[in-house]
Motif scaffolding. Structure first.
Motif, PDB file in Angstrom:
ATOM      1  N   GLU A1727      35.279  -1.529 -11.286  1.00  0.00           N
ATOM      2  CA  GLU A1727      34.476  -0.796 -12.266  1.00  0.00           C
ATOM      3  C   GLU A1727      33.636   0.268 -11.567  1.00  0.00           C
ATOM      4  O   GLU A1727      33.485   1.389 -12.059  1.00  0.00           O
ATOM      5  N   LEU A1728      33.098  -0.080 -10.405  1.00  0.00           N
ATOM      6  CA  LEU A1728      32.310   0.892  -9.645  1.00  0.00           C
ATOM      7  C   LEU A1728      33.187   2.042  -9.170  1.00  0.00           C
ATOM      8  O   LEU A1728      32.762   3.208  -9.205  1.00  0.00           O
ATOM      9  N   VAL A1729      34.436   1.727  -8.744  1.00  0.00           N
ATOM     10  CA  VAL A1729      35.362   2.784  -8.343  1.00  0.00           C
ATOM     11  C   VAL A1729      35.626   3.720  -9.509  1.00  0.00           C
ATOM     12  O   VAL A1729      35.569   4.951  -9.375  1.00  0.00           O
ATOM     13  N   SER A1730      35.909   3.147 -10.666  1.00  0.00           N
ATOM     14  CA  SER A1730      36.222   3.949 -11.849  1.00  0.00           C
ATOM     15  C   SER A1730      35.050   4.836 -12.241  1.00  0.00           C
ATOM     16  O   SER A1730      35.211   6.037 -12.483  1.00  0.00           O
ATOM     17  N   ARG A1731      33.872   4.259 -12.286  1.00  0.00           N
ATOM     18  CA  ARG A1731      32.694   5.024 -12.723  1.00  0.00           C
ATOM     19  C   ARG A1731      32.301   6.072 -11.688  1.00  0.00           C
ATOM     20  O   ARG A1731      31.908   7.194 -12.034  1.00  0.00           O
ATOM     21  N   THR A1732      32.413   5.726 -10.404  1.00  0.00           N
ATOM     22  CA  THR A1732      32.028   6.688  -9.361  1.00  0.00           C
ATOM     23  C   THR A1732      32.970   7.881  -9.348  1.00  0.00           C
ATOM     24  O   THR A1732      32.542   9.034  -9.220  1.00  0.00           O
ATOM     25  N   ARG A1733      34.262   7.606  -9.468  1.00  0.00           N
ATOM     26  CA  ARG A1733      35.212   8.719  -9.497  1.00  0.00           C
ATOM     27  C   ARG A1733      35.019   9.562 -10.755  1.00  0.00           C
ATOM     28  O   ARG A1733      35.157  10.795 -10.711  1.00  0.00           O
TER      29      ARG A1733
END
Length: 2019
Positions: A1727-1733
């Motif tokens: 989720e952090l990867v998705s939101r950060t990207r």
């Protein structure tokens, strides 16, 4: 005894001391020994390790026979004998597992493939694999396998590809875990040095990759389990269930299998014991312990076996009077031979001369060109040819390997059906041949001339093996199709093959080794290759020069030198990360030079320059093609040689990879098991391609071919074979019923000499019946014989009449009566009530016994006569087939006609079904009816039917004439597959079916035509139907059933076309029906009713009252239909009673006023006689208690003297004025009687009392206790029975009447309940009106036929025939016994084809579809391509990225707090959608953010949407980071517990690595290795980990301790938590109830307003269509399930060491929890990867917007760090937000990942569609948008482009989106109605007002749901603009097309006076375009039209290359779920 697998592991790892704990050697009862065995050591290549224990009872040693003996010694010797014998019986498997599998061209394999890979069998499962995903990542990292996915190329969007030879659909239906298992297994094998696609490996997919090590030897299967998923790499598909059984040593060729699924067979095999092991263990036990076996005492007199004649059908066939019955089979009856011709010579060795050239030409046109074609089919997909290597594949299968394909010219390369070559070659060859003039002496002479060492042991074995091959009879076996054609002849010691390749035709002879020789012996290896060959060069296919191959090997040397460029090797291209593989290189070209002279004599020579073709596959991707002969100095300009020669890696399927060779060959096709490649020379196995210097290697040639004088000729030893076939036109009488087994007539009789070796098991003298088990094996051996005799000299060409005695009815022997059904409630696993059917046990037993002894249809028997001739007779029992058919068609012999039979002798059973699509006829050839509607007032124009409608009316009038009958046809079949025989018996039954289906085009005027029919036939309303039901009330009326929203429209149409000519009754709903009397039904000419009345439970409750039955238990499915059948029967009887009572009342009135006439007296006597038996007991006994002594004393007389009329009069006098009528009381008492009737309760699925549950009783039925008193609310309502006369009875049921005609409008939207109700209505004529009839499959047509009273017969639920959803419904409705018998009744493809023709005949007779040819309505279609606002597009991209990161799945509920947090964030974006596709379509149709800002800032919007997005994502990232930090802290705390306990300590002697159970440590290692593929995110998570570690090192606070673990709850705390949860649930329930009540109140107010505003009122409408009984609001079960109460413990992890038994258990519990917690960490990290990207992308987009408006800094390329001169040279990767300039992008090749992957920074996906230009992300300007670009465009179109007096239809698929549009329209000044589900009954008034209101206050827009019935049927010609907000999401293409037709047809229909405009709104760069292009088969392109840029949809063939490269879709490929 056999231990289970877990015990085996314990025993195998136990030492002696540990084993003593398992078994005590001092046990006084038994002595034992045990032995560990493995199946692969006992013949079968299958790893199945088990421990077998041999036990001896020590008690037996203590008898007198062993007195004085050394018992201990005897005991040890006996045990040792068992162990010794088990070892002596060992024989390790010497063949590959493929030897036990089905051949590639076997029909059974292709049928299994079709079943497993069937499209639509089910959609791909959505499984969250987060828990094991980490294990896969760990494994990849630990093994240095990299992250690439070369074998399936699966992506997170939920799609995968597969290599061209794999079972592609099977692979695509798997889940992500299995896709990655394929990838890792393949890469792991490459690291080990071999390519698993060419070496036989069995991958066990059921195990995770770290459990499945893949260490077994080549060709060995893993342990078979019931749930296993063995995958064979050389097949590219699973080992199917039947093959798994073979791996257990089960004789699959002797199993009677039909329709068992592969999963069922797998389960059976997994639970079985391997026969070779258990059999040997039993034998060894007998050998060792036989001395202990007691000798059985022989009986004084053996009992005579029970004769079959002593057994009757009602007996238990297992035991009769204590006698065990042997296997009962029907006695062998003599066949009737009188209809056979005289004996004739059977020409086995003769053949028809055919030109070899012509045969070769046919073979090339019919050979297999793609793996998907199988043995019998040619693909319809275009064929592609590789320019480089010549490989063929179809367009659907090509892709991996890539190759360099070009399309084949289909016109120049027309293909021929495979059957044509198969039939031609069988006629062109003799069935038996011999090789003459060559023998052992010739062989020795050749060996001597070649100086072969005659003393060599291998030569001696070889010579001995082939000695008898020459001169032996070789008999035809089969014709096999692959990339070439092969004809196979078999002999005892050799095999002969005739091969048709693309370039030549040749014979080759193979020797056979002894059956005792191991398959891996030298001799077997030699005999894998041909020992003799002959290339056919003459016209005669038997002529040519033979060559013999001496087993000699010649060696020469070659020099291999690398040239050209150094390129990446396969290992490097695959991304393997091991040091020696990551940068491995190889040469692009190889120069090969022969050193010794022998090399030039090797066929065409091997010298030359070879080019590497890495895209063309083959093993290890090292295919080299010779591009030049000789010794050129330059690699440029080489000429292509005439005959391509290749250097390729050709590994053996089994054997170590180090001994595999590179070979020179002209054939590079993939070989199947048993095939060998003809190679020119083999390179030493030591050589492998490298980038090193030149090397010299040995090269060998195996075998030396020498010419010999052999000749191939037909064998002359079988010239005196004879046979008898049927007479050309035989009489086929059928025996009476009592002689069913004796009804066999002979079809074929053969006598053959000299065939003893093929007659194993045949009896001498007496006939032996061949059963189904041995049938296949026998015919396989006799193919050479039956091939020439099976056609019976053209006997199959004719249908022959069957003769049955007229009194033949159902035969209990051939077609026993099926048992009655009983009903039970399913276990309460869910809140939904499920009622299941089962058979009456006693009847079921009798039925099963009768099936076992019935006669077989085909009878086969064999014997060896006195002369030694083999005799075979095949006959058919037509009697039993006819009896079965009569049972199926439910008729006696005198009721059927066309009873015929036919034998097909050339039926070839295909592996899959290809059925012709259905077609419909039109009425253009009919004459005009000449009908005119009734006259109308002068101020109105008289309507007229058009010419086409007049023709349709003519056809409808003809269909209502009782002249032509419907013919029901049924088929009974039986087959002998090995002979290609199929026998069929057909019968027909005719009956009246008046009516049909009018399927004219939408808007054609079906309603007007139907009303003309009703009016024209109104004076002929007589009842002529063949199906009637006693007691029904005959009506003159036509019943018209329509969707609720069309009721008013139909009434308007009646008024318009017929005026007041006919009496019309309108029933808009259950409420209207409740107010309608029976008399109004009688008076009406037309009854217009809403079909949803049948969907009301209150309707069925009232029908139950009339039937005096409890309510149905359920309202759908088979159980409801069973209740309905009984209810309809009882309603008919009670209606007759009602009519009798009415007649009694009339006679009573006459009697009181005067004297009855003689006819009236007779009528009174008739009624009295009928009612006495029916009512006496009820009236006299039951009413006595009911009326409490109120009866007139004069009625208390004896029963036989009771006057019914007097009793009725007394009852009426006793009843109070307002009490129930006599009829109601009678029904009530009847209901009470039935509720006590056990028999009825067993057979009818009812509610025993309203709301009451079943109470189980002894036996199997269910009833309600008689002591149970129903509550007041549960008592029946008989208010509708309050009448003075029956004519005044209210709320009559539709099932009480016999209608003149039924008209059903839009039947496709009927639900199950409505469908059943309509089918069971009784009416003379039946009509269906539908512009889009469902023609999807046979079941669809069968359903349509049933609605008009026609029966199309049996519907088979075979996979591939029907839609998968239909199959599932049918199978779920079956009982277990019916499912079992479904396996027995296997129907062939031909049966389905005939059923398809029967359905087509029905359509041709009863359906007409006309299209308007001269319609003057102009339809203009407009494509409105909308560019989303920059901020809106970014929101859409954010959602698509979010969904793709979650594999395009919506998580609707979370089981854990972490999952619920993700769900909350996801649900904020998906707006209540149920699927990802729905969410995407909604997102590009409406912009919530724009609307919210508008509401807060004013009517016009000035905003910075990108900044808002960036800020929101910042907040989300902060929140996720905090939650992730919290979870990391939790993980660190748990990990510290384990470290402190020493649980993670490694052994000192092991290398430094993680403990196997250190899951958290492994996850951190993956983070260190950059598993997220993003450097920024990796650093962020590493910081969070460091922070958590620091907190733990500094000490755990009390707050943290309380947060993550606590003591176990006390009982009081548990109870308190439960009470809190219940209180919260109750509170939420009450709140929802209040909200629902409030919504209901608002709905009623809306209805009142709509009624007040309506300008016209329709006569006859009694209410708004809502049910009176449905006003009470309750909280639904679904709402209760949605209630969630946060538990008191937020983590749910309760650890306290003192509650565990010991330290180990404590650590194990923590380890388990920590492992699960890793899944939480992974989810939050993703989720952090998705939101950060997403944040990076939106932040980059904002910077570009600011740069383009010159308010921000210039944007630089993240790769080259340069600033492009123009903003249009910037590209942004939407998946990660990194910026790339066009220059860097152009320089990149094969872009699969972010270009920054070159720097190790980011590995986000980077397909072309993911890049957005600066123009697409927009500029920072004021945005005037309000609701989003699409809705704003629609509003602008309506307000500015569409004239004010024209009205609009807007179609929206989703109700919540429709309500948003409605609100937006209203705010924009556009009046509208929204026909959503929330409109309820008000929808009728809305539709009526829109249709009829023509004032200035008329509504501008009507919104309809395009996916349900509101979009169908309505006449909305008042509107001439149709707007599709977006494309329809539909499961199938048929559904999409039908729905779109219905939508457009609302406006495009006759009566439309204006041009119709259809607008398709699609949002560019979104899922809108993807769906539209997929469904319409077009491409969206941008073109200049009239100097204006426009977007138009065109066919792909019409698009230019530039247009094809310019994509306007989202790039997401929607999965196809079509069936």
């Amino acid at each position: 005894m056999q231990n289970d697998q877990e015990e085996v592991r314990k025993l195998m790892t136990a030492d002696k001391a540990e084993f003593e704990n398992v078994w005590d050697d001092g046990d006084p009862a038994y002595a034992c020994c045990w032995i560990n065995v493995d199946t692969k050591n006992y013949y079968i290549p299958h790893t199945r390790q088990r421990v077998y224990m041999f036990c001896i009872s020590r008690e037996l040693w203590r008898n007198e026979d062993y007195a004085g003996l050394d018992l201990e010694k005897i005991e040890k010797e006996t045990l040792a004998t068992f162990a010794l014998k088990m070892r002596e019986f060992r024989r390790p498997a010497s063949v590959s597992v493929e030897a036990f599998l089905l051949l590639p061209d076997d029909r059974l394999l292709h049928r299994a493939k079709d079943e497993i890979s069937k499209v639509g069998s089910k959609t791909r499962k959505d499984i969250d694999w987060a828990l094991c995903q980490g294990r896969y990542e760990d494994y990849r990292a630990a093994q240095n396998l990299g992250r690439k996915r070369p074998i399936t190329r699966w992506v997170n969007g939920g799609s995968a590809q597969s290599p061209d030879y794999w079972w592609s659909v099977y692979v695509q239906n798997q889940v992500e875990r299995l896709w990655d298992t394929f990838e890792i297994s393949f890469l792991r094998n490459i690291v080990r040095g071999f390519d698993a696609q060419y070496k036989t490996r069995v991958w066990e997919l059921s195990q995770n990759i770290d459990r499945f090590k893949d260490h077994t030897n080549f060709g060995i299967a893993n342990c078979v389990t019931p749930t296993g998923q063995p995958f064979l790499t050389t097949r590219g598909g699973p080992i199917v269930g039947l093959e798994v059984m073979a791996l257990q040593g089960l004789p699959t060729n002797k199993l009677l299998l039909s329709r068992e699924t592969q999963r069922e067979l797998q389960d059976l095999a997994g639970n079985a014991m391997t026969s070779t092991v258990i059999g040997i263990a039993i034998i060894c036990a007998f050998i060792a312990g036989h001395a202990q076996l007691e000798v059985a005492t022989k009986p004084e007199k053996a009992e005579a076996p029970l004769e079959v004649s002593q057994v009757n059908e009602s007996m238990d066939l297992d035991h009769v009077e204590g006698k065990k019955i042997p296997n009962i089979t029907p006695p062998i009856e003599d066949m009737n031979l009188e209809y056979l011709q005289d004996e004739a010579v059977l020409d086995i060795v003769g053949f028809e001369p055919h030109s070899q050239v012509e045969l070769h030409k046919i073979s090339r046109k019919s050979s297999r060109l793609c793996y998907c074609e199988g043995p019998h089919l040619n693909t319809k997909a275009p064929i592609l040819d590789c320019r480089l290597c010549g490989h063929h594949i179809c367009m659907n299968c090509g892709g991996i390997p890539q190759h360099d394909y070009k399309g084949r010219n289909q016109t120049l390369h027309k293909r021929t059906a495979p059957q044509k070559f198969s039939e031609a070659i069988k006629k062109a060859l003799p069935m038996v041949v011999k090789i003459f003039k060559f023998g052992l002496e010739d062989i020795e002479s050749l060996a001597e001339s070649a100086r072969l060492n005659s003393e060599d042991h291998d030569w001696s074995d070889f010579k001995e093996a082939i000695a008898s091959a020459f001169g032996e009879e070789l008999r035809f076996q089969c014709v096999k199709r692959s990339y070439c054609w092969t004809v196979i002849y078999e002999g005892a010691s050799c095999r002969l093959e005739l091969v048709f390749t693309e370039g030549e035709v040749f014979w080759q002879l193979f020797g056979k080794s002894s059956s005792t020789a191991p398959a891996n012996s030298t001799l077997c290896q030699l005999l894998k290759y041909p020992i003799a060959r002959m290339v056919v060069r003459e016209s005669d296919i038997l002529q040519g020069s033979w060559e013999f191959c001496l087993p000699m090997t010649h060696t020469f040397k070659i020099t291999i030198k690398g040239e050209g460029r150094k390129i990446q090797s396969l290992e490097s291209r695959l991304g393997l990360q091991a040091d020696e593989l990551a940068d491995k290189k190889t040469w692009s070209h190889l120069r090969i030079t022969t050193v010794s002279a022998l090399g030039s004599t090797v066929d065409c020579g091997v010298s030359g320059v070879y080019e590497l073709l890495p895209r063309c596959g083959t093993a290890m991707g090292t295919l080299h093609k010779r591009i030049s002969h000789g010794q050129p100095t330059d690699v440029q300009g080489w000429n292509e040689p005439e005959k391509p020669l290749y250097l390729l890696f050709d590994p053996e399927r089994i054997g170590h990879e180090n001994v595999d060779h590179y070979v020179f060959a002209t054939n590079i096709d993939r070989l199947t098991y048993g095939e060998t490649r003809s190679v020119i020379a083999r390179v030493s196995p030591k050589w492998r391609p490298t980038d090193g210097p030149p090397v010299t290697m040995n090269c060998s040639v195996s075998g030396e071919w020498l010419k010999c004088g052999a000749k191939l000729r037909p064998s002359q030893g079988l010239t005196n074979a004879t046979y008898r076939v049927p007479l050309p036109d035989p009489i086929t009488p059928v025996s009476p019923v009592i002689a069913c087994p004796a009804g066999t007539i002979a079809l074929l009789s053969c006598k053959v000499p000299q065939a003893i070796q093929y007659m194993t098991g045949w009896s001498r003298g007496d006939w032996t019946t061949v059963d189904k088990v041995n049938e296949s094996q026998m015919f396989t051996k006799l193919t050479w014989l039956t091939e020439r005799a099976r056609d019976l000299q053209g006997f199959q060409d004719t249908e022959r009449t069957l003769i049955l005695p007229n009194d033949t009815t159902q035969c209990g022997k051939c077609a026993p009566t099926k048992p009655d059904l009983r009903w039970r409630r399913a276990k309460e696993t869910q809140r939904v009530t499920r009622i299941l059917a089962y058979e009456d046990p006693q009847q079921a037993g009798e039925y099963e016994r009768a099936l076992k002894v019935r006669a077989n249809a085909f009878q086969i028997r064999t014997r060896i006569d006195g002369q030694g001739y083999g005799c075979v007779q095949i006959g058919i029992n037509l009697t039993t087939m006819a009896h079965r058919l009569l049972s199926e068609i439910k008729a006696s012999a005198n009721e059927v006609h066309g009873l015929v039979w036919q034998l097909y002798t050339d039926y070839d059973m295909p592996s899959s079904y290809i059925l012709d699509p259905f077609t419909l006829r039109d009425n253009y050839e009919e004459a005009q009816a000449g009908y005119q509607f009734p006259a109308v007032p002068a101020d109105r124009e008289r309507p007229e039917l058009r010419v086409e409608q007049q023709k349709s009316l003519t056809w409808m009038l003809l269909q209502e004439k009782p002249v032509k009958k419907f013919t029901q046809e049924e088929i009974e079949e039986t087959t002998i597959p090995q002979l290609n025989w199929r026998a069929v018996v057909r019968a027909k039954k005719s009956y009246l079916v008046l009516g049909g289906i009018l399927a004219d085009e939408v808007g054609y005027g079906k309603t007007a035509t139907t009303l003309a029919l009703i009016h024209k036939q109104s004076d002929k309303a007589s009842h002529t139907a063949s199906v009637t039901r006693p007691g029904l009330i005959s009506l003159k009326a036509t019943l018209v059933l329509v969707p609720a929203h069309l009721v008013l429209q139909w009434k308007e149409q009646v008024d318009k076309f017929l005026g007041t000519e006919l009496e019309v009754l309108v029933l808009a709903g259950q409420g209207a029906l409740a107010k309608t009397t029976l008399q109004r039904f009688k008076d009406a000419d037309i009854i217009i009713a809403a079909k949803n009345i049948f969907g009301s439970q209150s309707y069925w409750s009232k029908m139950g009252s009339l039937a005096a039955l409890p309510d149905p238990a359920v309202y759908t499915g088979r159980a409801f239909e069973a209740w309905l059948d009984r209810a309809i029967t009882d309603v008919g009887e009670h209606t007759k009673v009602l009519q009798d009572i009415q007649e009694l009342q009339r006679l009573e009135t006459i009697q009181e006023t005067g004297r009855l006439s003689r006819p009236q007296e007779r009528e009174l006597e008739r009624i009295n006689g009928r009612l006495k038996g029916r009512l006496y007991e009820q009236l006299r006994c039951n009413f006595k208690s009911t009326l409490k002594g109120k009866l007139n004393p004069t009625t208390k007389v004896k029963a036989q003297k009771l006057d019914i009329l007097a009793l009725v009069k007394s009852l009426k006098d006793a009843l109070k004025p307002k009490s129930l009528s006599f009829f109601a009381i009678w029904l009530k008492v009847e209901l009470e009687r039935k509720e006590k009737d056990e028999t009825l309760l067993r057979g009818i699925p009812t509610k025993r009392l309203r709301g009451a549950k079943y109470v189980k009783i002894a036996g199997d039925a269910a009833k309600v206790s008689t002591d149970e008193v129903p509550k007041k609310s549960e008592e029946r309502s008989y208010k509708n029975m309050e009448f003075e006369t029956p004519a005044q009875m209210k709320s009559p049921c539709f099932q009480m009447f016999l209608y003149n005609r039924l008209v059903l409008d839009e039947y496709t939207y009927l639900n199950d309940t409505e469908d059943a109700a309509v089918r069971k209505l009784v009416t003379d004529k039946r009509w269906i009106l539908s512009g889009t009839p469902d023609l999807g499959d046979f079941h669809s047509v069968h359903r349509m036929a049933a609605l008009i009273g026609a029966n199309l017969g049996v519907v088979d639920d075979a996979t591939g025939i029907l839609r998968q959803k239909t199959i599932q419904i049918m199978r779920n409705a079956k009982t277990w016994a019916e499912k079992f018998h479904g396996h027995i009744n296997f129907f062939t493809t031909a049966w389905h084809e005939e059923k398809q023709k029967i359905a087509q005949n029905f359509l041709s007779d009863f359906v007409r579809q006309n299209f308007a040819k001269d319609i003057d309505i102009t339809v203009k279609e407009h494509t409105r391509a909308v560019k989303l606002y920059p901020g809106e597009l970014l929101l859409y991209i954010e959602l698509q990225q979010l969904l793709e990161s979650n594999l395009m799945k919506l998580v609707l509920r979370g089981s854990s707090r972490a999952e619920r947090a993700i769900v909350r964030r996801q649900q904020s974006c998906v707006e209540g959608s149920k699927t990802a596709e729905e969410a995407l379509l909604k997102k590009c149709s409406y912009d919530d953010q724009c609307y919210k800002l508008k509401k807060s800032k004013g009517s016009e919007l000035t905003l910075d949407p990108t900044k808002d997005l960036v800020d929101r994502l910042n907040r989300e990232i902060d929140q996720i980071s905090r939650e992730l930090a919290n979870h990391l802290l939790h993980a660190e705390i748990l990990n510290k517990f384990l470290e402190d306990a020493g649980h993670l300590k490694q052994d000192n002697n092991k290398p430094v690595q993680r403990h196997p159970k250190d899951h958290y440590g492994k996850w951190k290692d993956n983070v260190e290795r950059g598993t997220f593929g993003d450097e920024e995110i990796t650093e962020k998570i590493k910081e969070l980990i460091a922070g958590a570690q620091s907190m733990v090192q500094n000490g755990i606070t009390t707050e943290d301790e309380e947060k993550f673990y606590r003591d176990p709850l006390t009982q009081k705390e548990v109870e308190a938590e439960k009470k809190a949860v219940e209180a919260r649930k109750k509170e939420i329930k009450e709140e929802k109830k209040k909200q629902r009540m409030k919504a209901n109140k608002r709905q009623k107010e809306l209805q009142k307003i709509l009624k007040a505003e309506a300008t016209t009122r329709m006569k006859g409408i009694d209410d708004d269509g809502r049910d009176d009984d449905d006003n009470e609001e309750e909280v639904s079960e679904e709402d209760e399930q949605d209630v969630y109460v946060e538990p008191l413990d937020p983590r749910g992890d309760k650890f306290n060491q003192h509650i565990f038994a010991d330290q180990h258990e404590y650590c194990a519990a923590i380890t388990t929890t920590l492992r699960k917690h890793i899944g939480v960490l992974r989810s939050f990290s993703a989720e952090l990867v998705s939101r950060t990207r997403a944040h990076r992308f939106f932040n980059t987009s904002r910077n570009i917007q600011l740069w383009r408006t010159r308010t921000g800094q210039a944007v630089t390329c993240d790769l080259c760090k340069q600033t492009p001169p123009r903003s249009r040279d910037i590209l942004v990767n939407t998946s990660c937000g990194h910026v790339t300039c066009t220059t860097c992008y152009a320089n990149a090749t094969h872009v699969e990942h972010c270009l920054l992957s070159q720097l190790g920074i980011c590995e986000a996906p980077a397909e072309g569609y993911r890049f957005k230009t600066a123009e697409e992300v927009g500029v920072q300007v004021e945005n005037k948008g309000v609701y989003g670009s699409k809705l704003d465009s629609i509003i602008a179109l309506i307000n500015k482009k569409i004239p004010g007096d024209e009205q609009v239809l807007v179609f929206i698929q989703f109700d919540n989106l429709m309500m948003k549009y409605s609100k937006a329209f209203k705010e924009s000044g556009i009046s509208n109605y929204a026909l959503s589900q929330s409109a309820g009954g008000a929808a009728v008034q809305m539709l009526n007002d829109f249709q009829t209101n023509t004032s200035k206050q008329k509504v501008k827009v009507l919104m309809l749901n395009s996916s349900n019935e509101t979009a169908a049927g309505a006449n909305l010609t008042i509107a001439n603009h149709v707007i599709f907000v977006g494309p329809l999401l539909a499961d199938t293409q048929e559904d999409y097309v039908a729905s779109r037709k219905q939508c457009i047809g609302r406006a495009r229909r006759f009566g439309q006076k204006k041009d119709v405009h259809v607008y398709d709104f699609v949002a560019l760069k979104t899922f809108d375009v993807d769906v539209y292009q997929q469904r319409h088969g077009t491409m969206l392109v941008r073109r200049m039209v009239n100097n204006k840029e426009k977007f138009v949809f065109v066919k792909e063939s019409e698009a230019t290359q530039a247009e094809m490269q310019e994509s306007w879709g989202s790039g997401y490929k929607r999965p196809s779920y079509e069936e």
